[in-house]
Design a protein around this motif. Structure first.
Motif, PDB file in Angstrom:
ATOM      1  N   ARG A 239      41.364  35.527  19.601  1.00 56.27           N
ATOM      2  CA  ARG A 239      40.369  35.025  18.696  1.00 56.27           C
ATOM      3  C   ARG A 239      41.423  34.981  17.641  1.00 56.27           C
ATOM      4  O   ARG A 239      40.994  35.379  16.418  1.00 56.27           O
ATOM      5  CB  ARG A 239      39.270  35.019  18.678  1.00 56.27           C
ATOM      6  N   CYS A 240      42.473  34.628  17.734  1.00 58.07           N
ATOM      7  CA  CYS A 240      43.024  35.052  15.937  1.00 58.07           C
ATOM      8  C   CYS A 240      44.819  33.498  16.768  1.00 58.07           C
ATOM      9  O   CYS A 240      44.937  33.275  17.592  1.00 58.07           O
ATOM     10  CB  CYS A 240      44.452  36.405  16.547  1.00 58.07           C
ATOM     11  N   ASN A 256      54.313  35.039  22.661  1.00 54.73           N
ATOM     12  CA  ASN A 256      53.529  35.814  22.980  1.00 54.73           C
ATOM     13  C   ASN A 256      53.339  36.669  23.459  1.00 54.73           C
ATOM     14  O   ASN A 256      52.935  37.845  24.217  1.00 54.73           O
ATOM     15  CB  ASN A 256      55.944  36.781  22.650  1.00 54.73           C
ATOM     16  N   CYS A 257      52.318  36.518  22.130  1.00 56.02           N
ATOM     17  CA  CYS A 257      51.127  37.537  21.929  1.00 56.02           C
ATOM     18  C   CYS A 257      49.974  36.475  22.443  1.00 56.02           C
ATOM     19  O   CYS A 257      48.805  37.091  22.536  1.00 56.02           O
ATOM     20  CB  CYS A 257      50.513  38.139  21.018  1.00 56.02           C
ATOM     21  N   GLY A 258      49.987  35.504  23.112  1.00 56.54           N
ATOM     22  CA  GLY A 258      48.849  34.428  23.538  1.00 56.54           C
ATOM     23  C   GLY A 258      47.897  34.178  22.518  1.00 56.54           C
ATOM     24  O   GLY A 258      46.778  34.170  22.727  1.00 56.54           O
ATOM     25  N   LEU A 259      48.572  33.841  21.596  1.00 56.48           N
ATOM     26  CA  LEU A 259      47.547  33.901  20.262  1.00 56.48           C
ATOM     27  C   LEU A 259      47.830  32.044  20.095  1.00 56.48           C
ATOM     28  O   LEU A 259      48.604  31.380  20.363  1.00 56.48           O
ATOM     29  CB  LEU A 259      47.696  33.992  18.849  1.00 56.48           C
ATOM     30  N   PRO A 290      54.806  24.849  19.034  1.00 55.92           N
ATOM     31  CA  PRO A 290      53.286  25.222  18.580  1.00 55.92           C
ATOM     32  C   PRO A 290      51.968  24.229  19.389  1.00 55.92           C
ATOM     33  O   PRO A 290      52.342  23.300  19.584  1.00 55.92           O
ATOM     34  CB  PRO A 290      53.131  25.022  17.215  1.00 55.92           C
ATOM     35  N   ASP A 291      50.931  24.829  19.120  1.00 58.89           N
ATOM     36  CA  ASP A 291      49.946  24.083  19.639  1.00 58.89           C
ATOM     37  C   ASP A 291      49.412  22.471  18.924  1.00 58.89           C
ATOM     38  O   ASP A 291      49.635  22.241  18.986  1.00 58.89           O
ATOM     39  CB  ASP A 291      48.763  25.330  19.601  1.00 58.89           C
ATOM     40  N   TYR A 292      49.442  23.590  17.292  1.00 59.07           N
ATOM     41  CA  TYR A 292      49.226  21.962  16.140  1.00 59.07           C
ATOM     42  C   TYR A 292      50.121  22.656  15.308  1.00 59.07           C
ATOM     43  O   TYR A 292      51.269  23.452  15.047  1.00 59.07           O
ATOM     44  CB  TYR A 292      47.662  22.608  15.069  1.00 59.07           C
TER      45      TYR A 292
END
Length: 306
Positions: A239-240, A256-259, A290-292
């Motif tokens: 949730r980050c 790398n951190c699953g964000l 990026p996702d967005y």
């Protein structure tokens, strides 16, 4: 929220994304400010996120300022920020040495006064800040006096970088039990008007070449920066959201951190570069997609003001 990567974040999608996160990490230069000027709407976005109950943090590879210096700068630009929300490489490097390396001894520091202050704040003594001029002959350089209490070499941004500093670092690192830590590997520091100057990565590579050793790094995209703040604030990676302007540091840190990740186009990287990574077929390059993306983080304002 099924979607393809590198999606323009707009309309109802903004609210959906914000509802899915409790914490937001922001890079600084190129994201919330450029130089000494806040990006239009950035302070409103930060302050409204907090009003909506979001945890907000700032993660920067710049090692020339302490947490307090960053908080003071942000406050002067209209951001509602406290020093403990800032995670710069000067601070994270000090925490890494103290908690992960459990360093017992001094540091030979190629870095800034800010790094010196952050190290001393956690009880780590240092030597090396400031100029170190060449004198004598090569045999003198090879036998340069060393502090026997130094147990680590740390490389950050150092405006006094010199041949003698490079040599002194090498002489410490010849000792195999001497730790070797760098703040980050950014090779260039982008400036206004398309200008740039060499970054810490150039200095670190020089020391690595001389010492014939690889340093551990604490800055983005290394996961330690996120681990550091997550441990202190109980942040859940699922949730980050990580917001940044560089694919190879900010977005890769998030991956790398699953964000969740959001690229803003007010800084270094472009949508074309992100799409090239996405379409490359390379698994390694997918982490820089990026996702967005948004033109500016000010594009989040309508959803926050509604």
């Amino acid at each position: 929220m099924s979607r393809s990567k590198c999606t323009l974040l707009s309309g109802a999608l903004v609210e959906q994304l914000l509802d899915s996160v409790d914490s937001v990490l922001f890079d600084c230069d190129g994201v919330i400010w450029r130089g000494d000027q806040a990006i239009t709407g950035a302070s409103e976005v930060i302050n409204l996120l907090k009003e909506h109950g979001k945890k907000v943090f700032f993660v920067t590879n710049n090692s020339t300022k302490t947490r307090k210096m960053y908080a003071d700068k942000m406050s002067s630009l209209g951001f509602n920020v406290t020093a403990d929300e800032v995670f710069g490489t000067a601070y994270c490097c000090a925490v890494f040495l103290k908690t992960v390396c459990r360093l017992e001894g001094k540091v030979y520091l190629m870095g800034s006064n800010a790094m010196k202050q952050e190290l001393e704040a956690v009880g780590v003594q240092q030597v090396g800040v400031g100029p170190d001029h060449v004198s004598g002959q090569p045999i003198d350089w090879a036998n340069v006096p060393l502090d026997p209490e130094v147990k680590a070499v740390v490389v950050g941004f150092d405006e006094h970088f010199s041949y003698m500093k490079l040599n002194r670092a090498m002489q410490y690192l010849v000792q195999k039990d001497c730790l070797f830590v760098g703040t980050n590997r950014d090779t260039r520091l982008p400036l206004e008007g398309g200008k740039a100057v060499p970054g810490t990565g150039c200095l670190l590579q020089a020391v690595e070449t001389a010492a014939q050793r690889q340093a551990q790094t604490v800055g983005k995209p290394n996961h330690f920066m996120f681990d550091c703040l997550a441990a202190q604030f109980g942040v859940e990676r699922e949730r980050c959201l990580m917001v940044g302007d560089r694919l190879d540091t900010d977005i890769l840190l998030g991956s790398n951190c699953g964000l969740k990740t959001l690229l803003t186009l007010t800084g270094v990287s472009t949508v074309a570069e992100a799409e090239a990574h996405r379409d490359s077929g390379s698994a390694e390059r997918q982490g820089m997609v990026p996702d967005y993306y948004v033109e500016s983080i000010a594009d989040l304002l309508p959803a926050l003001q509604g």
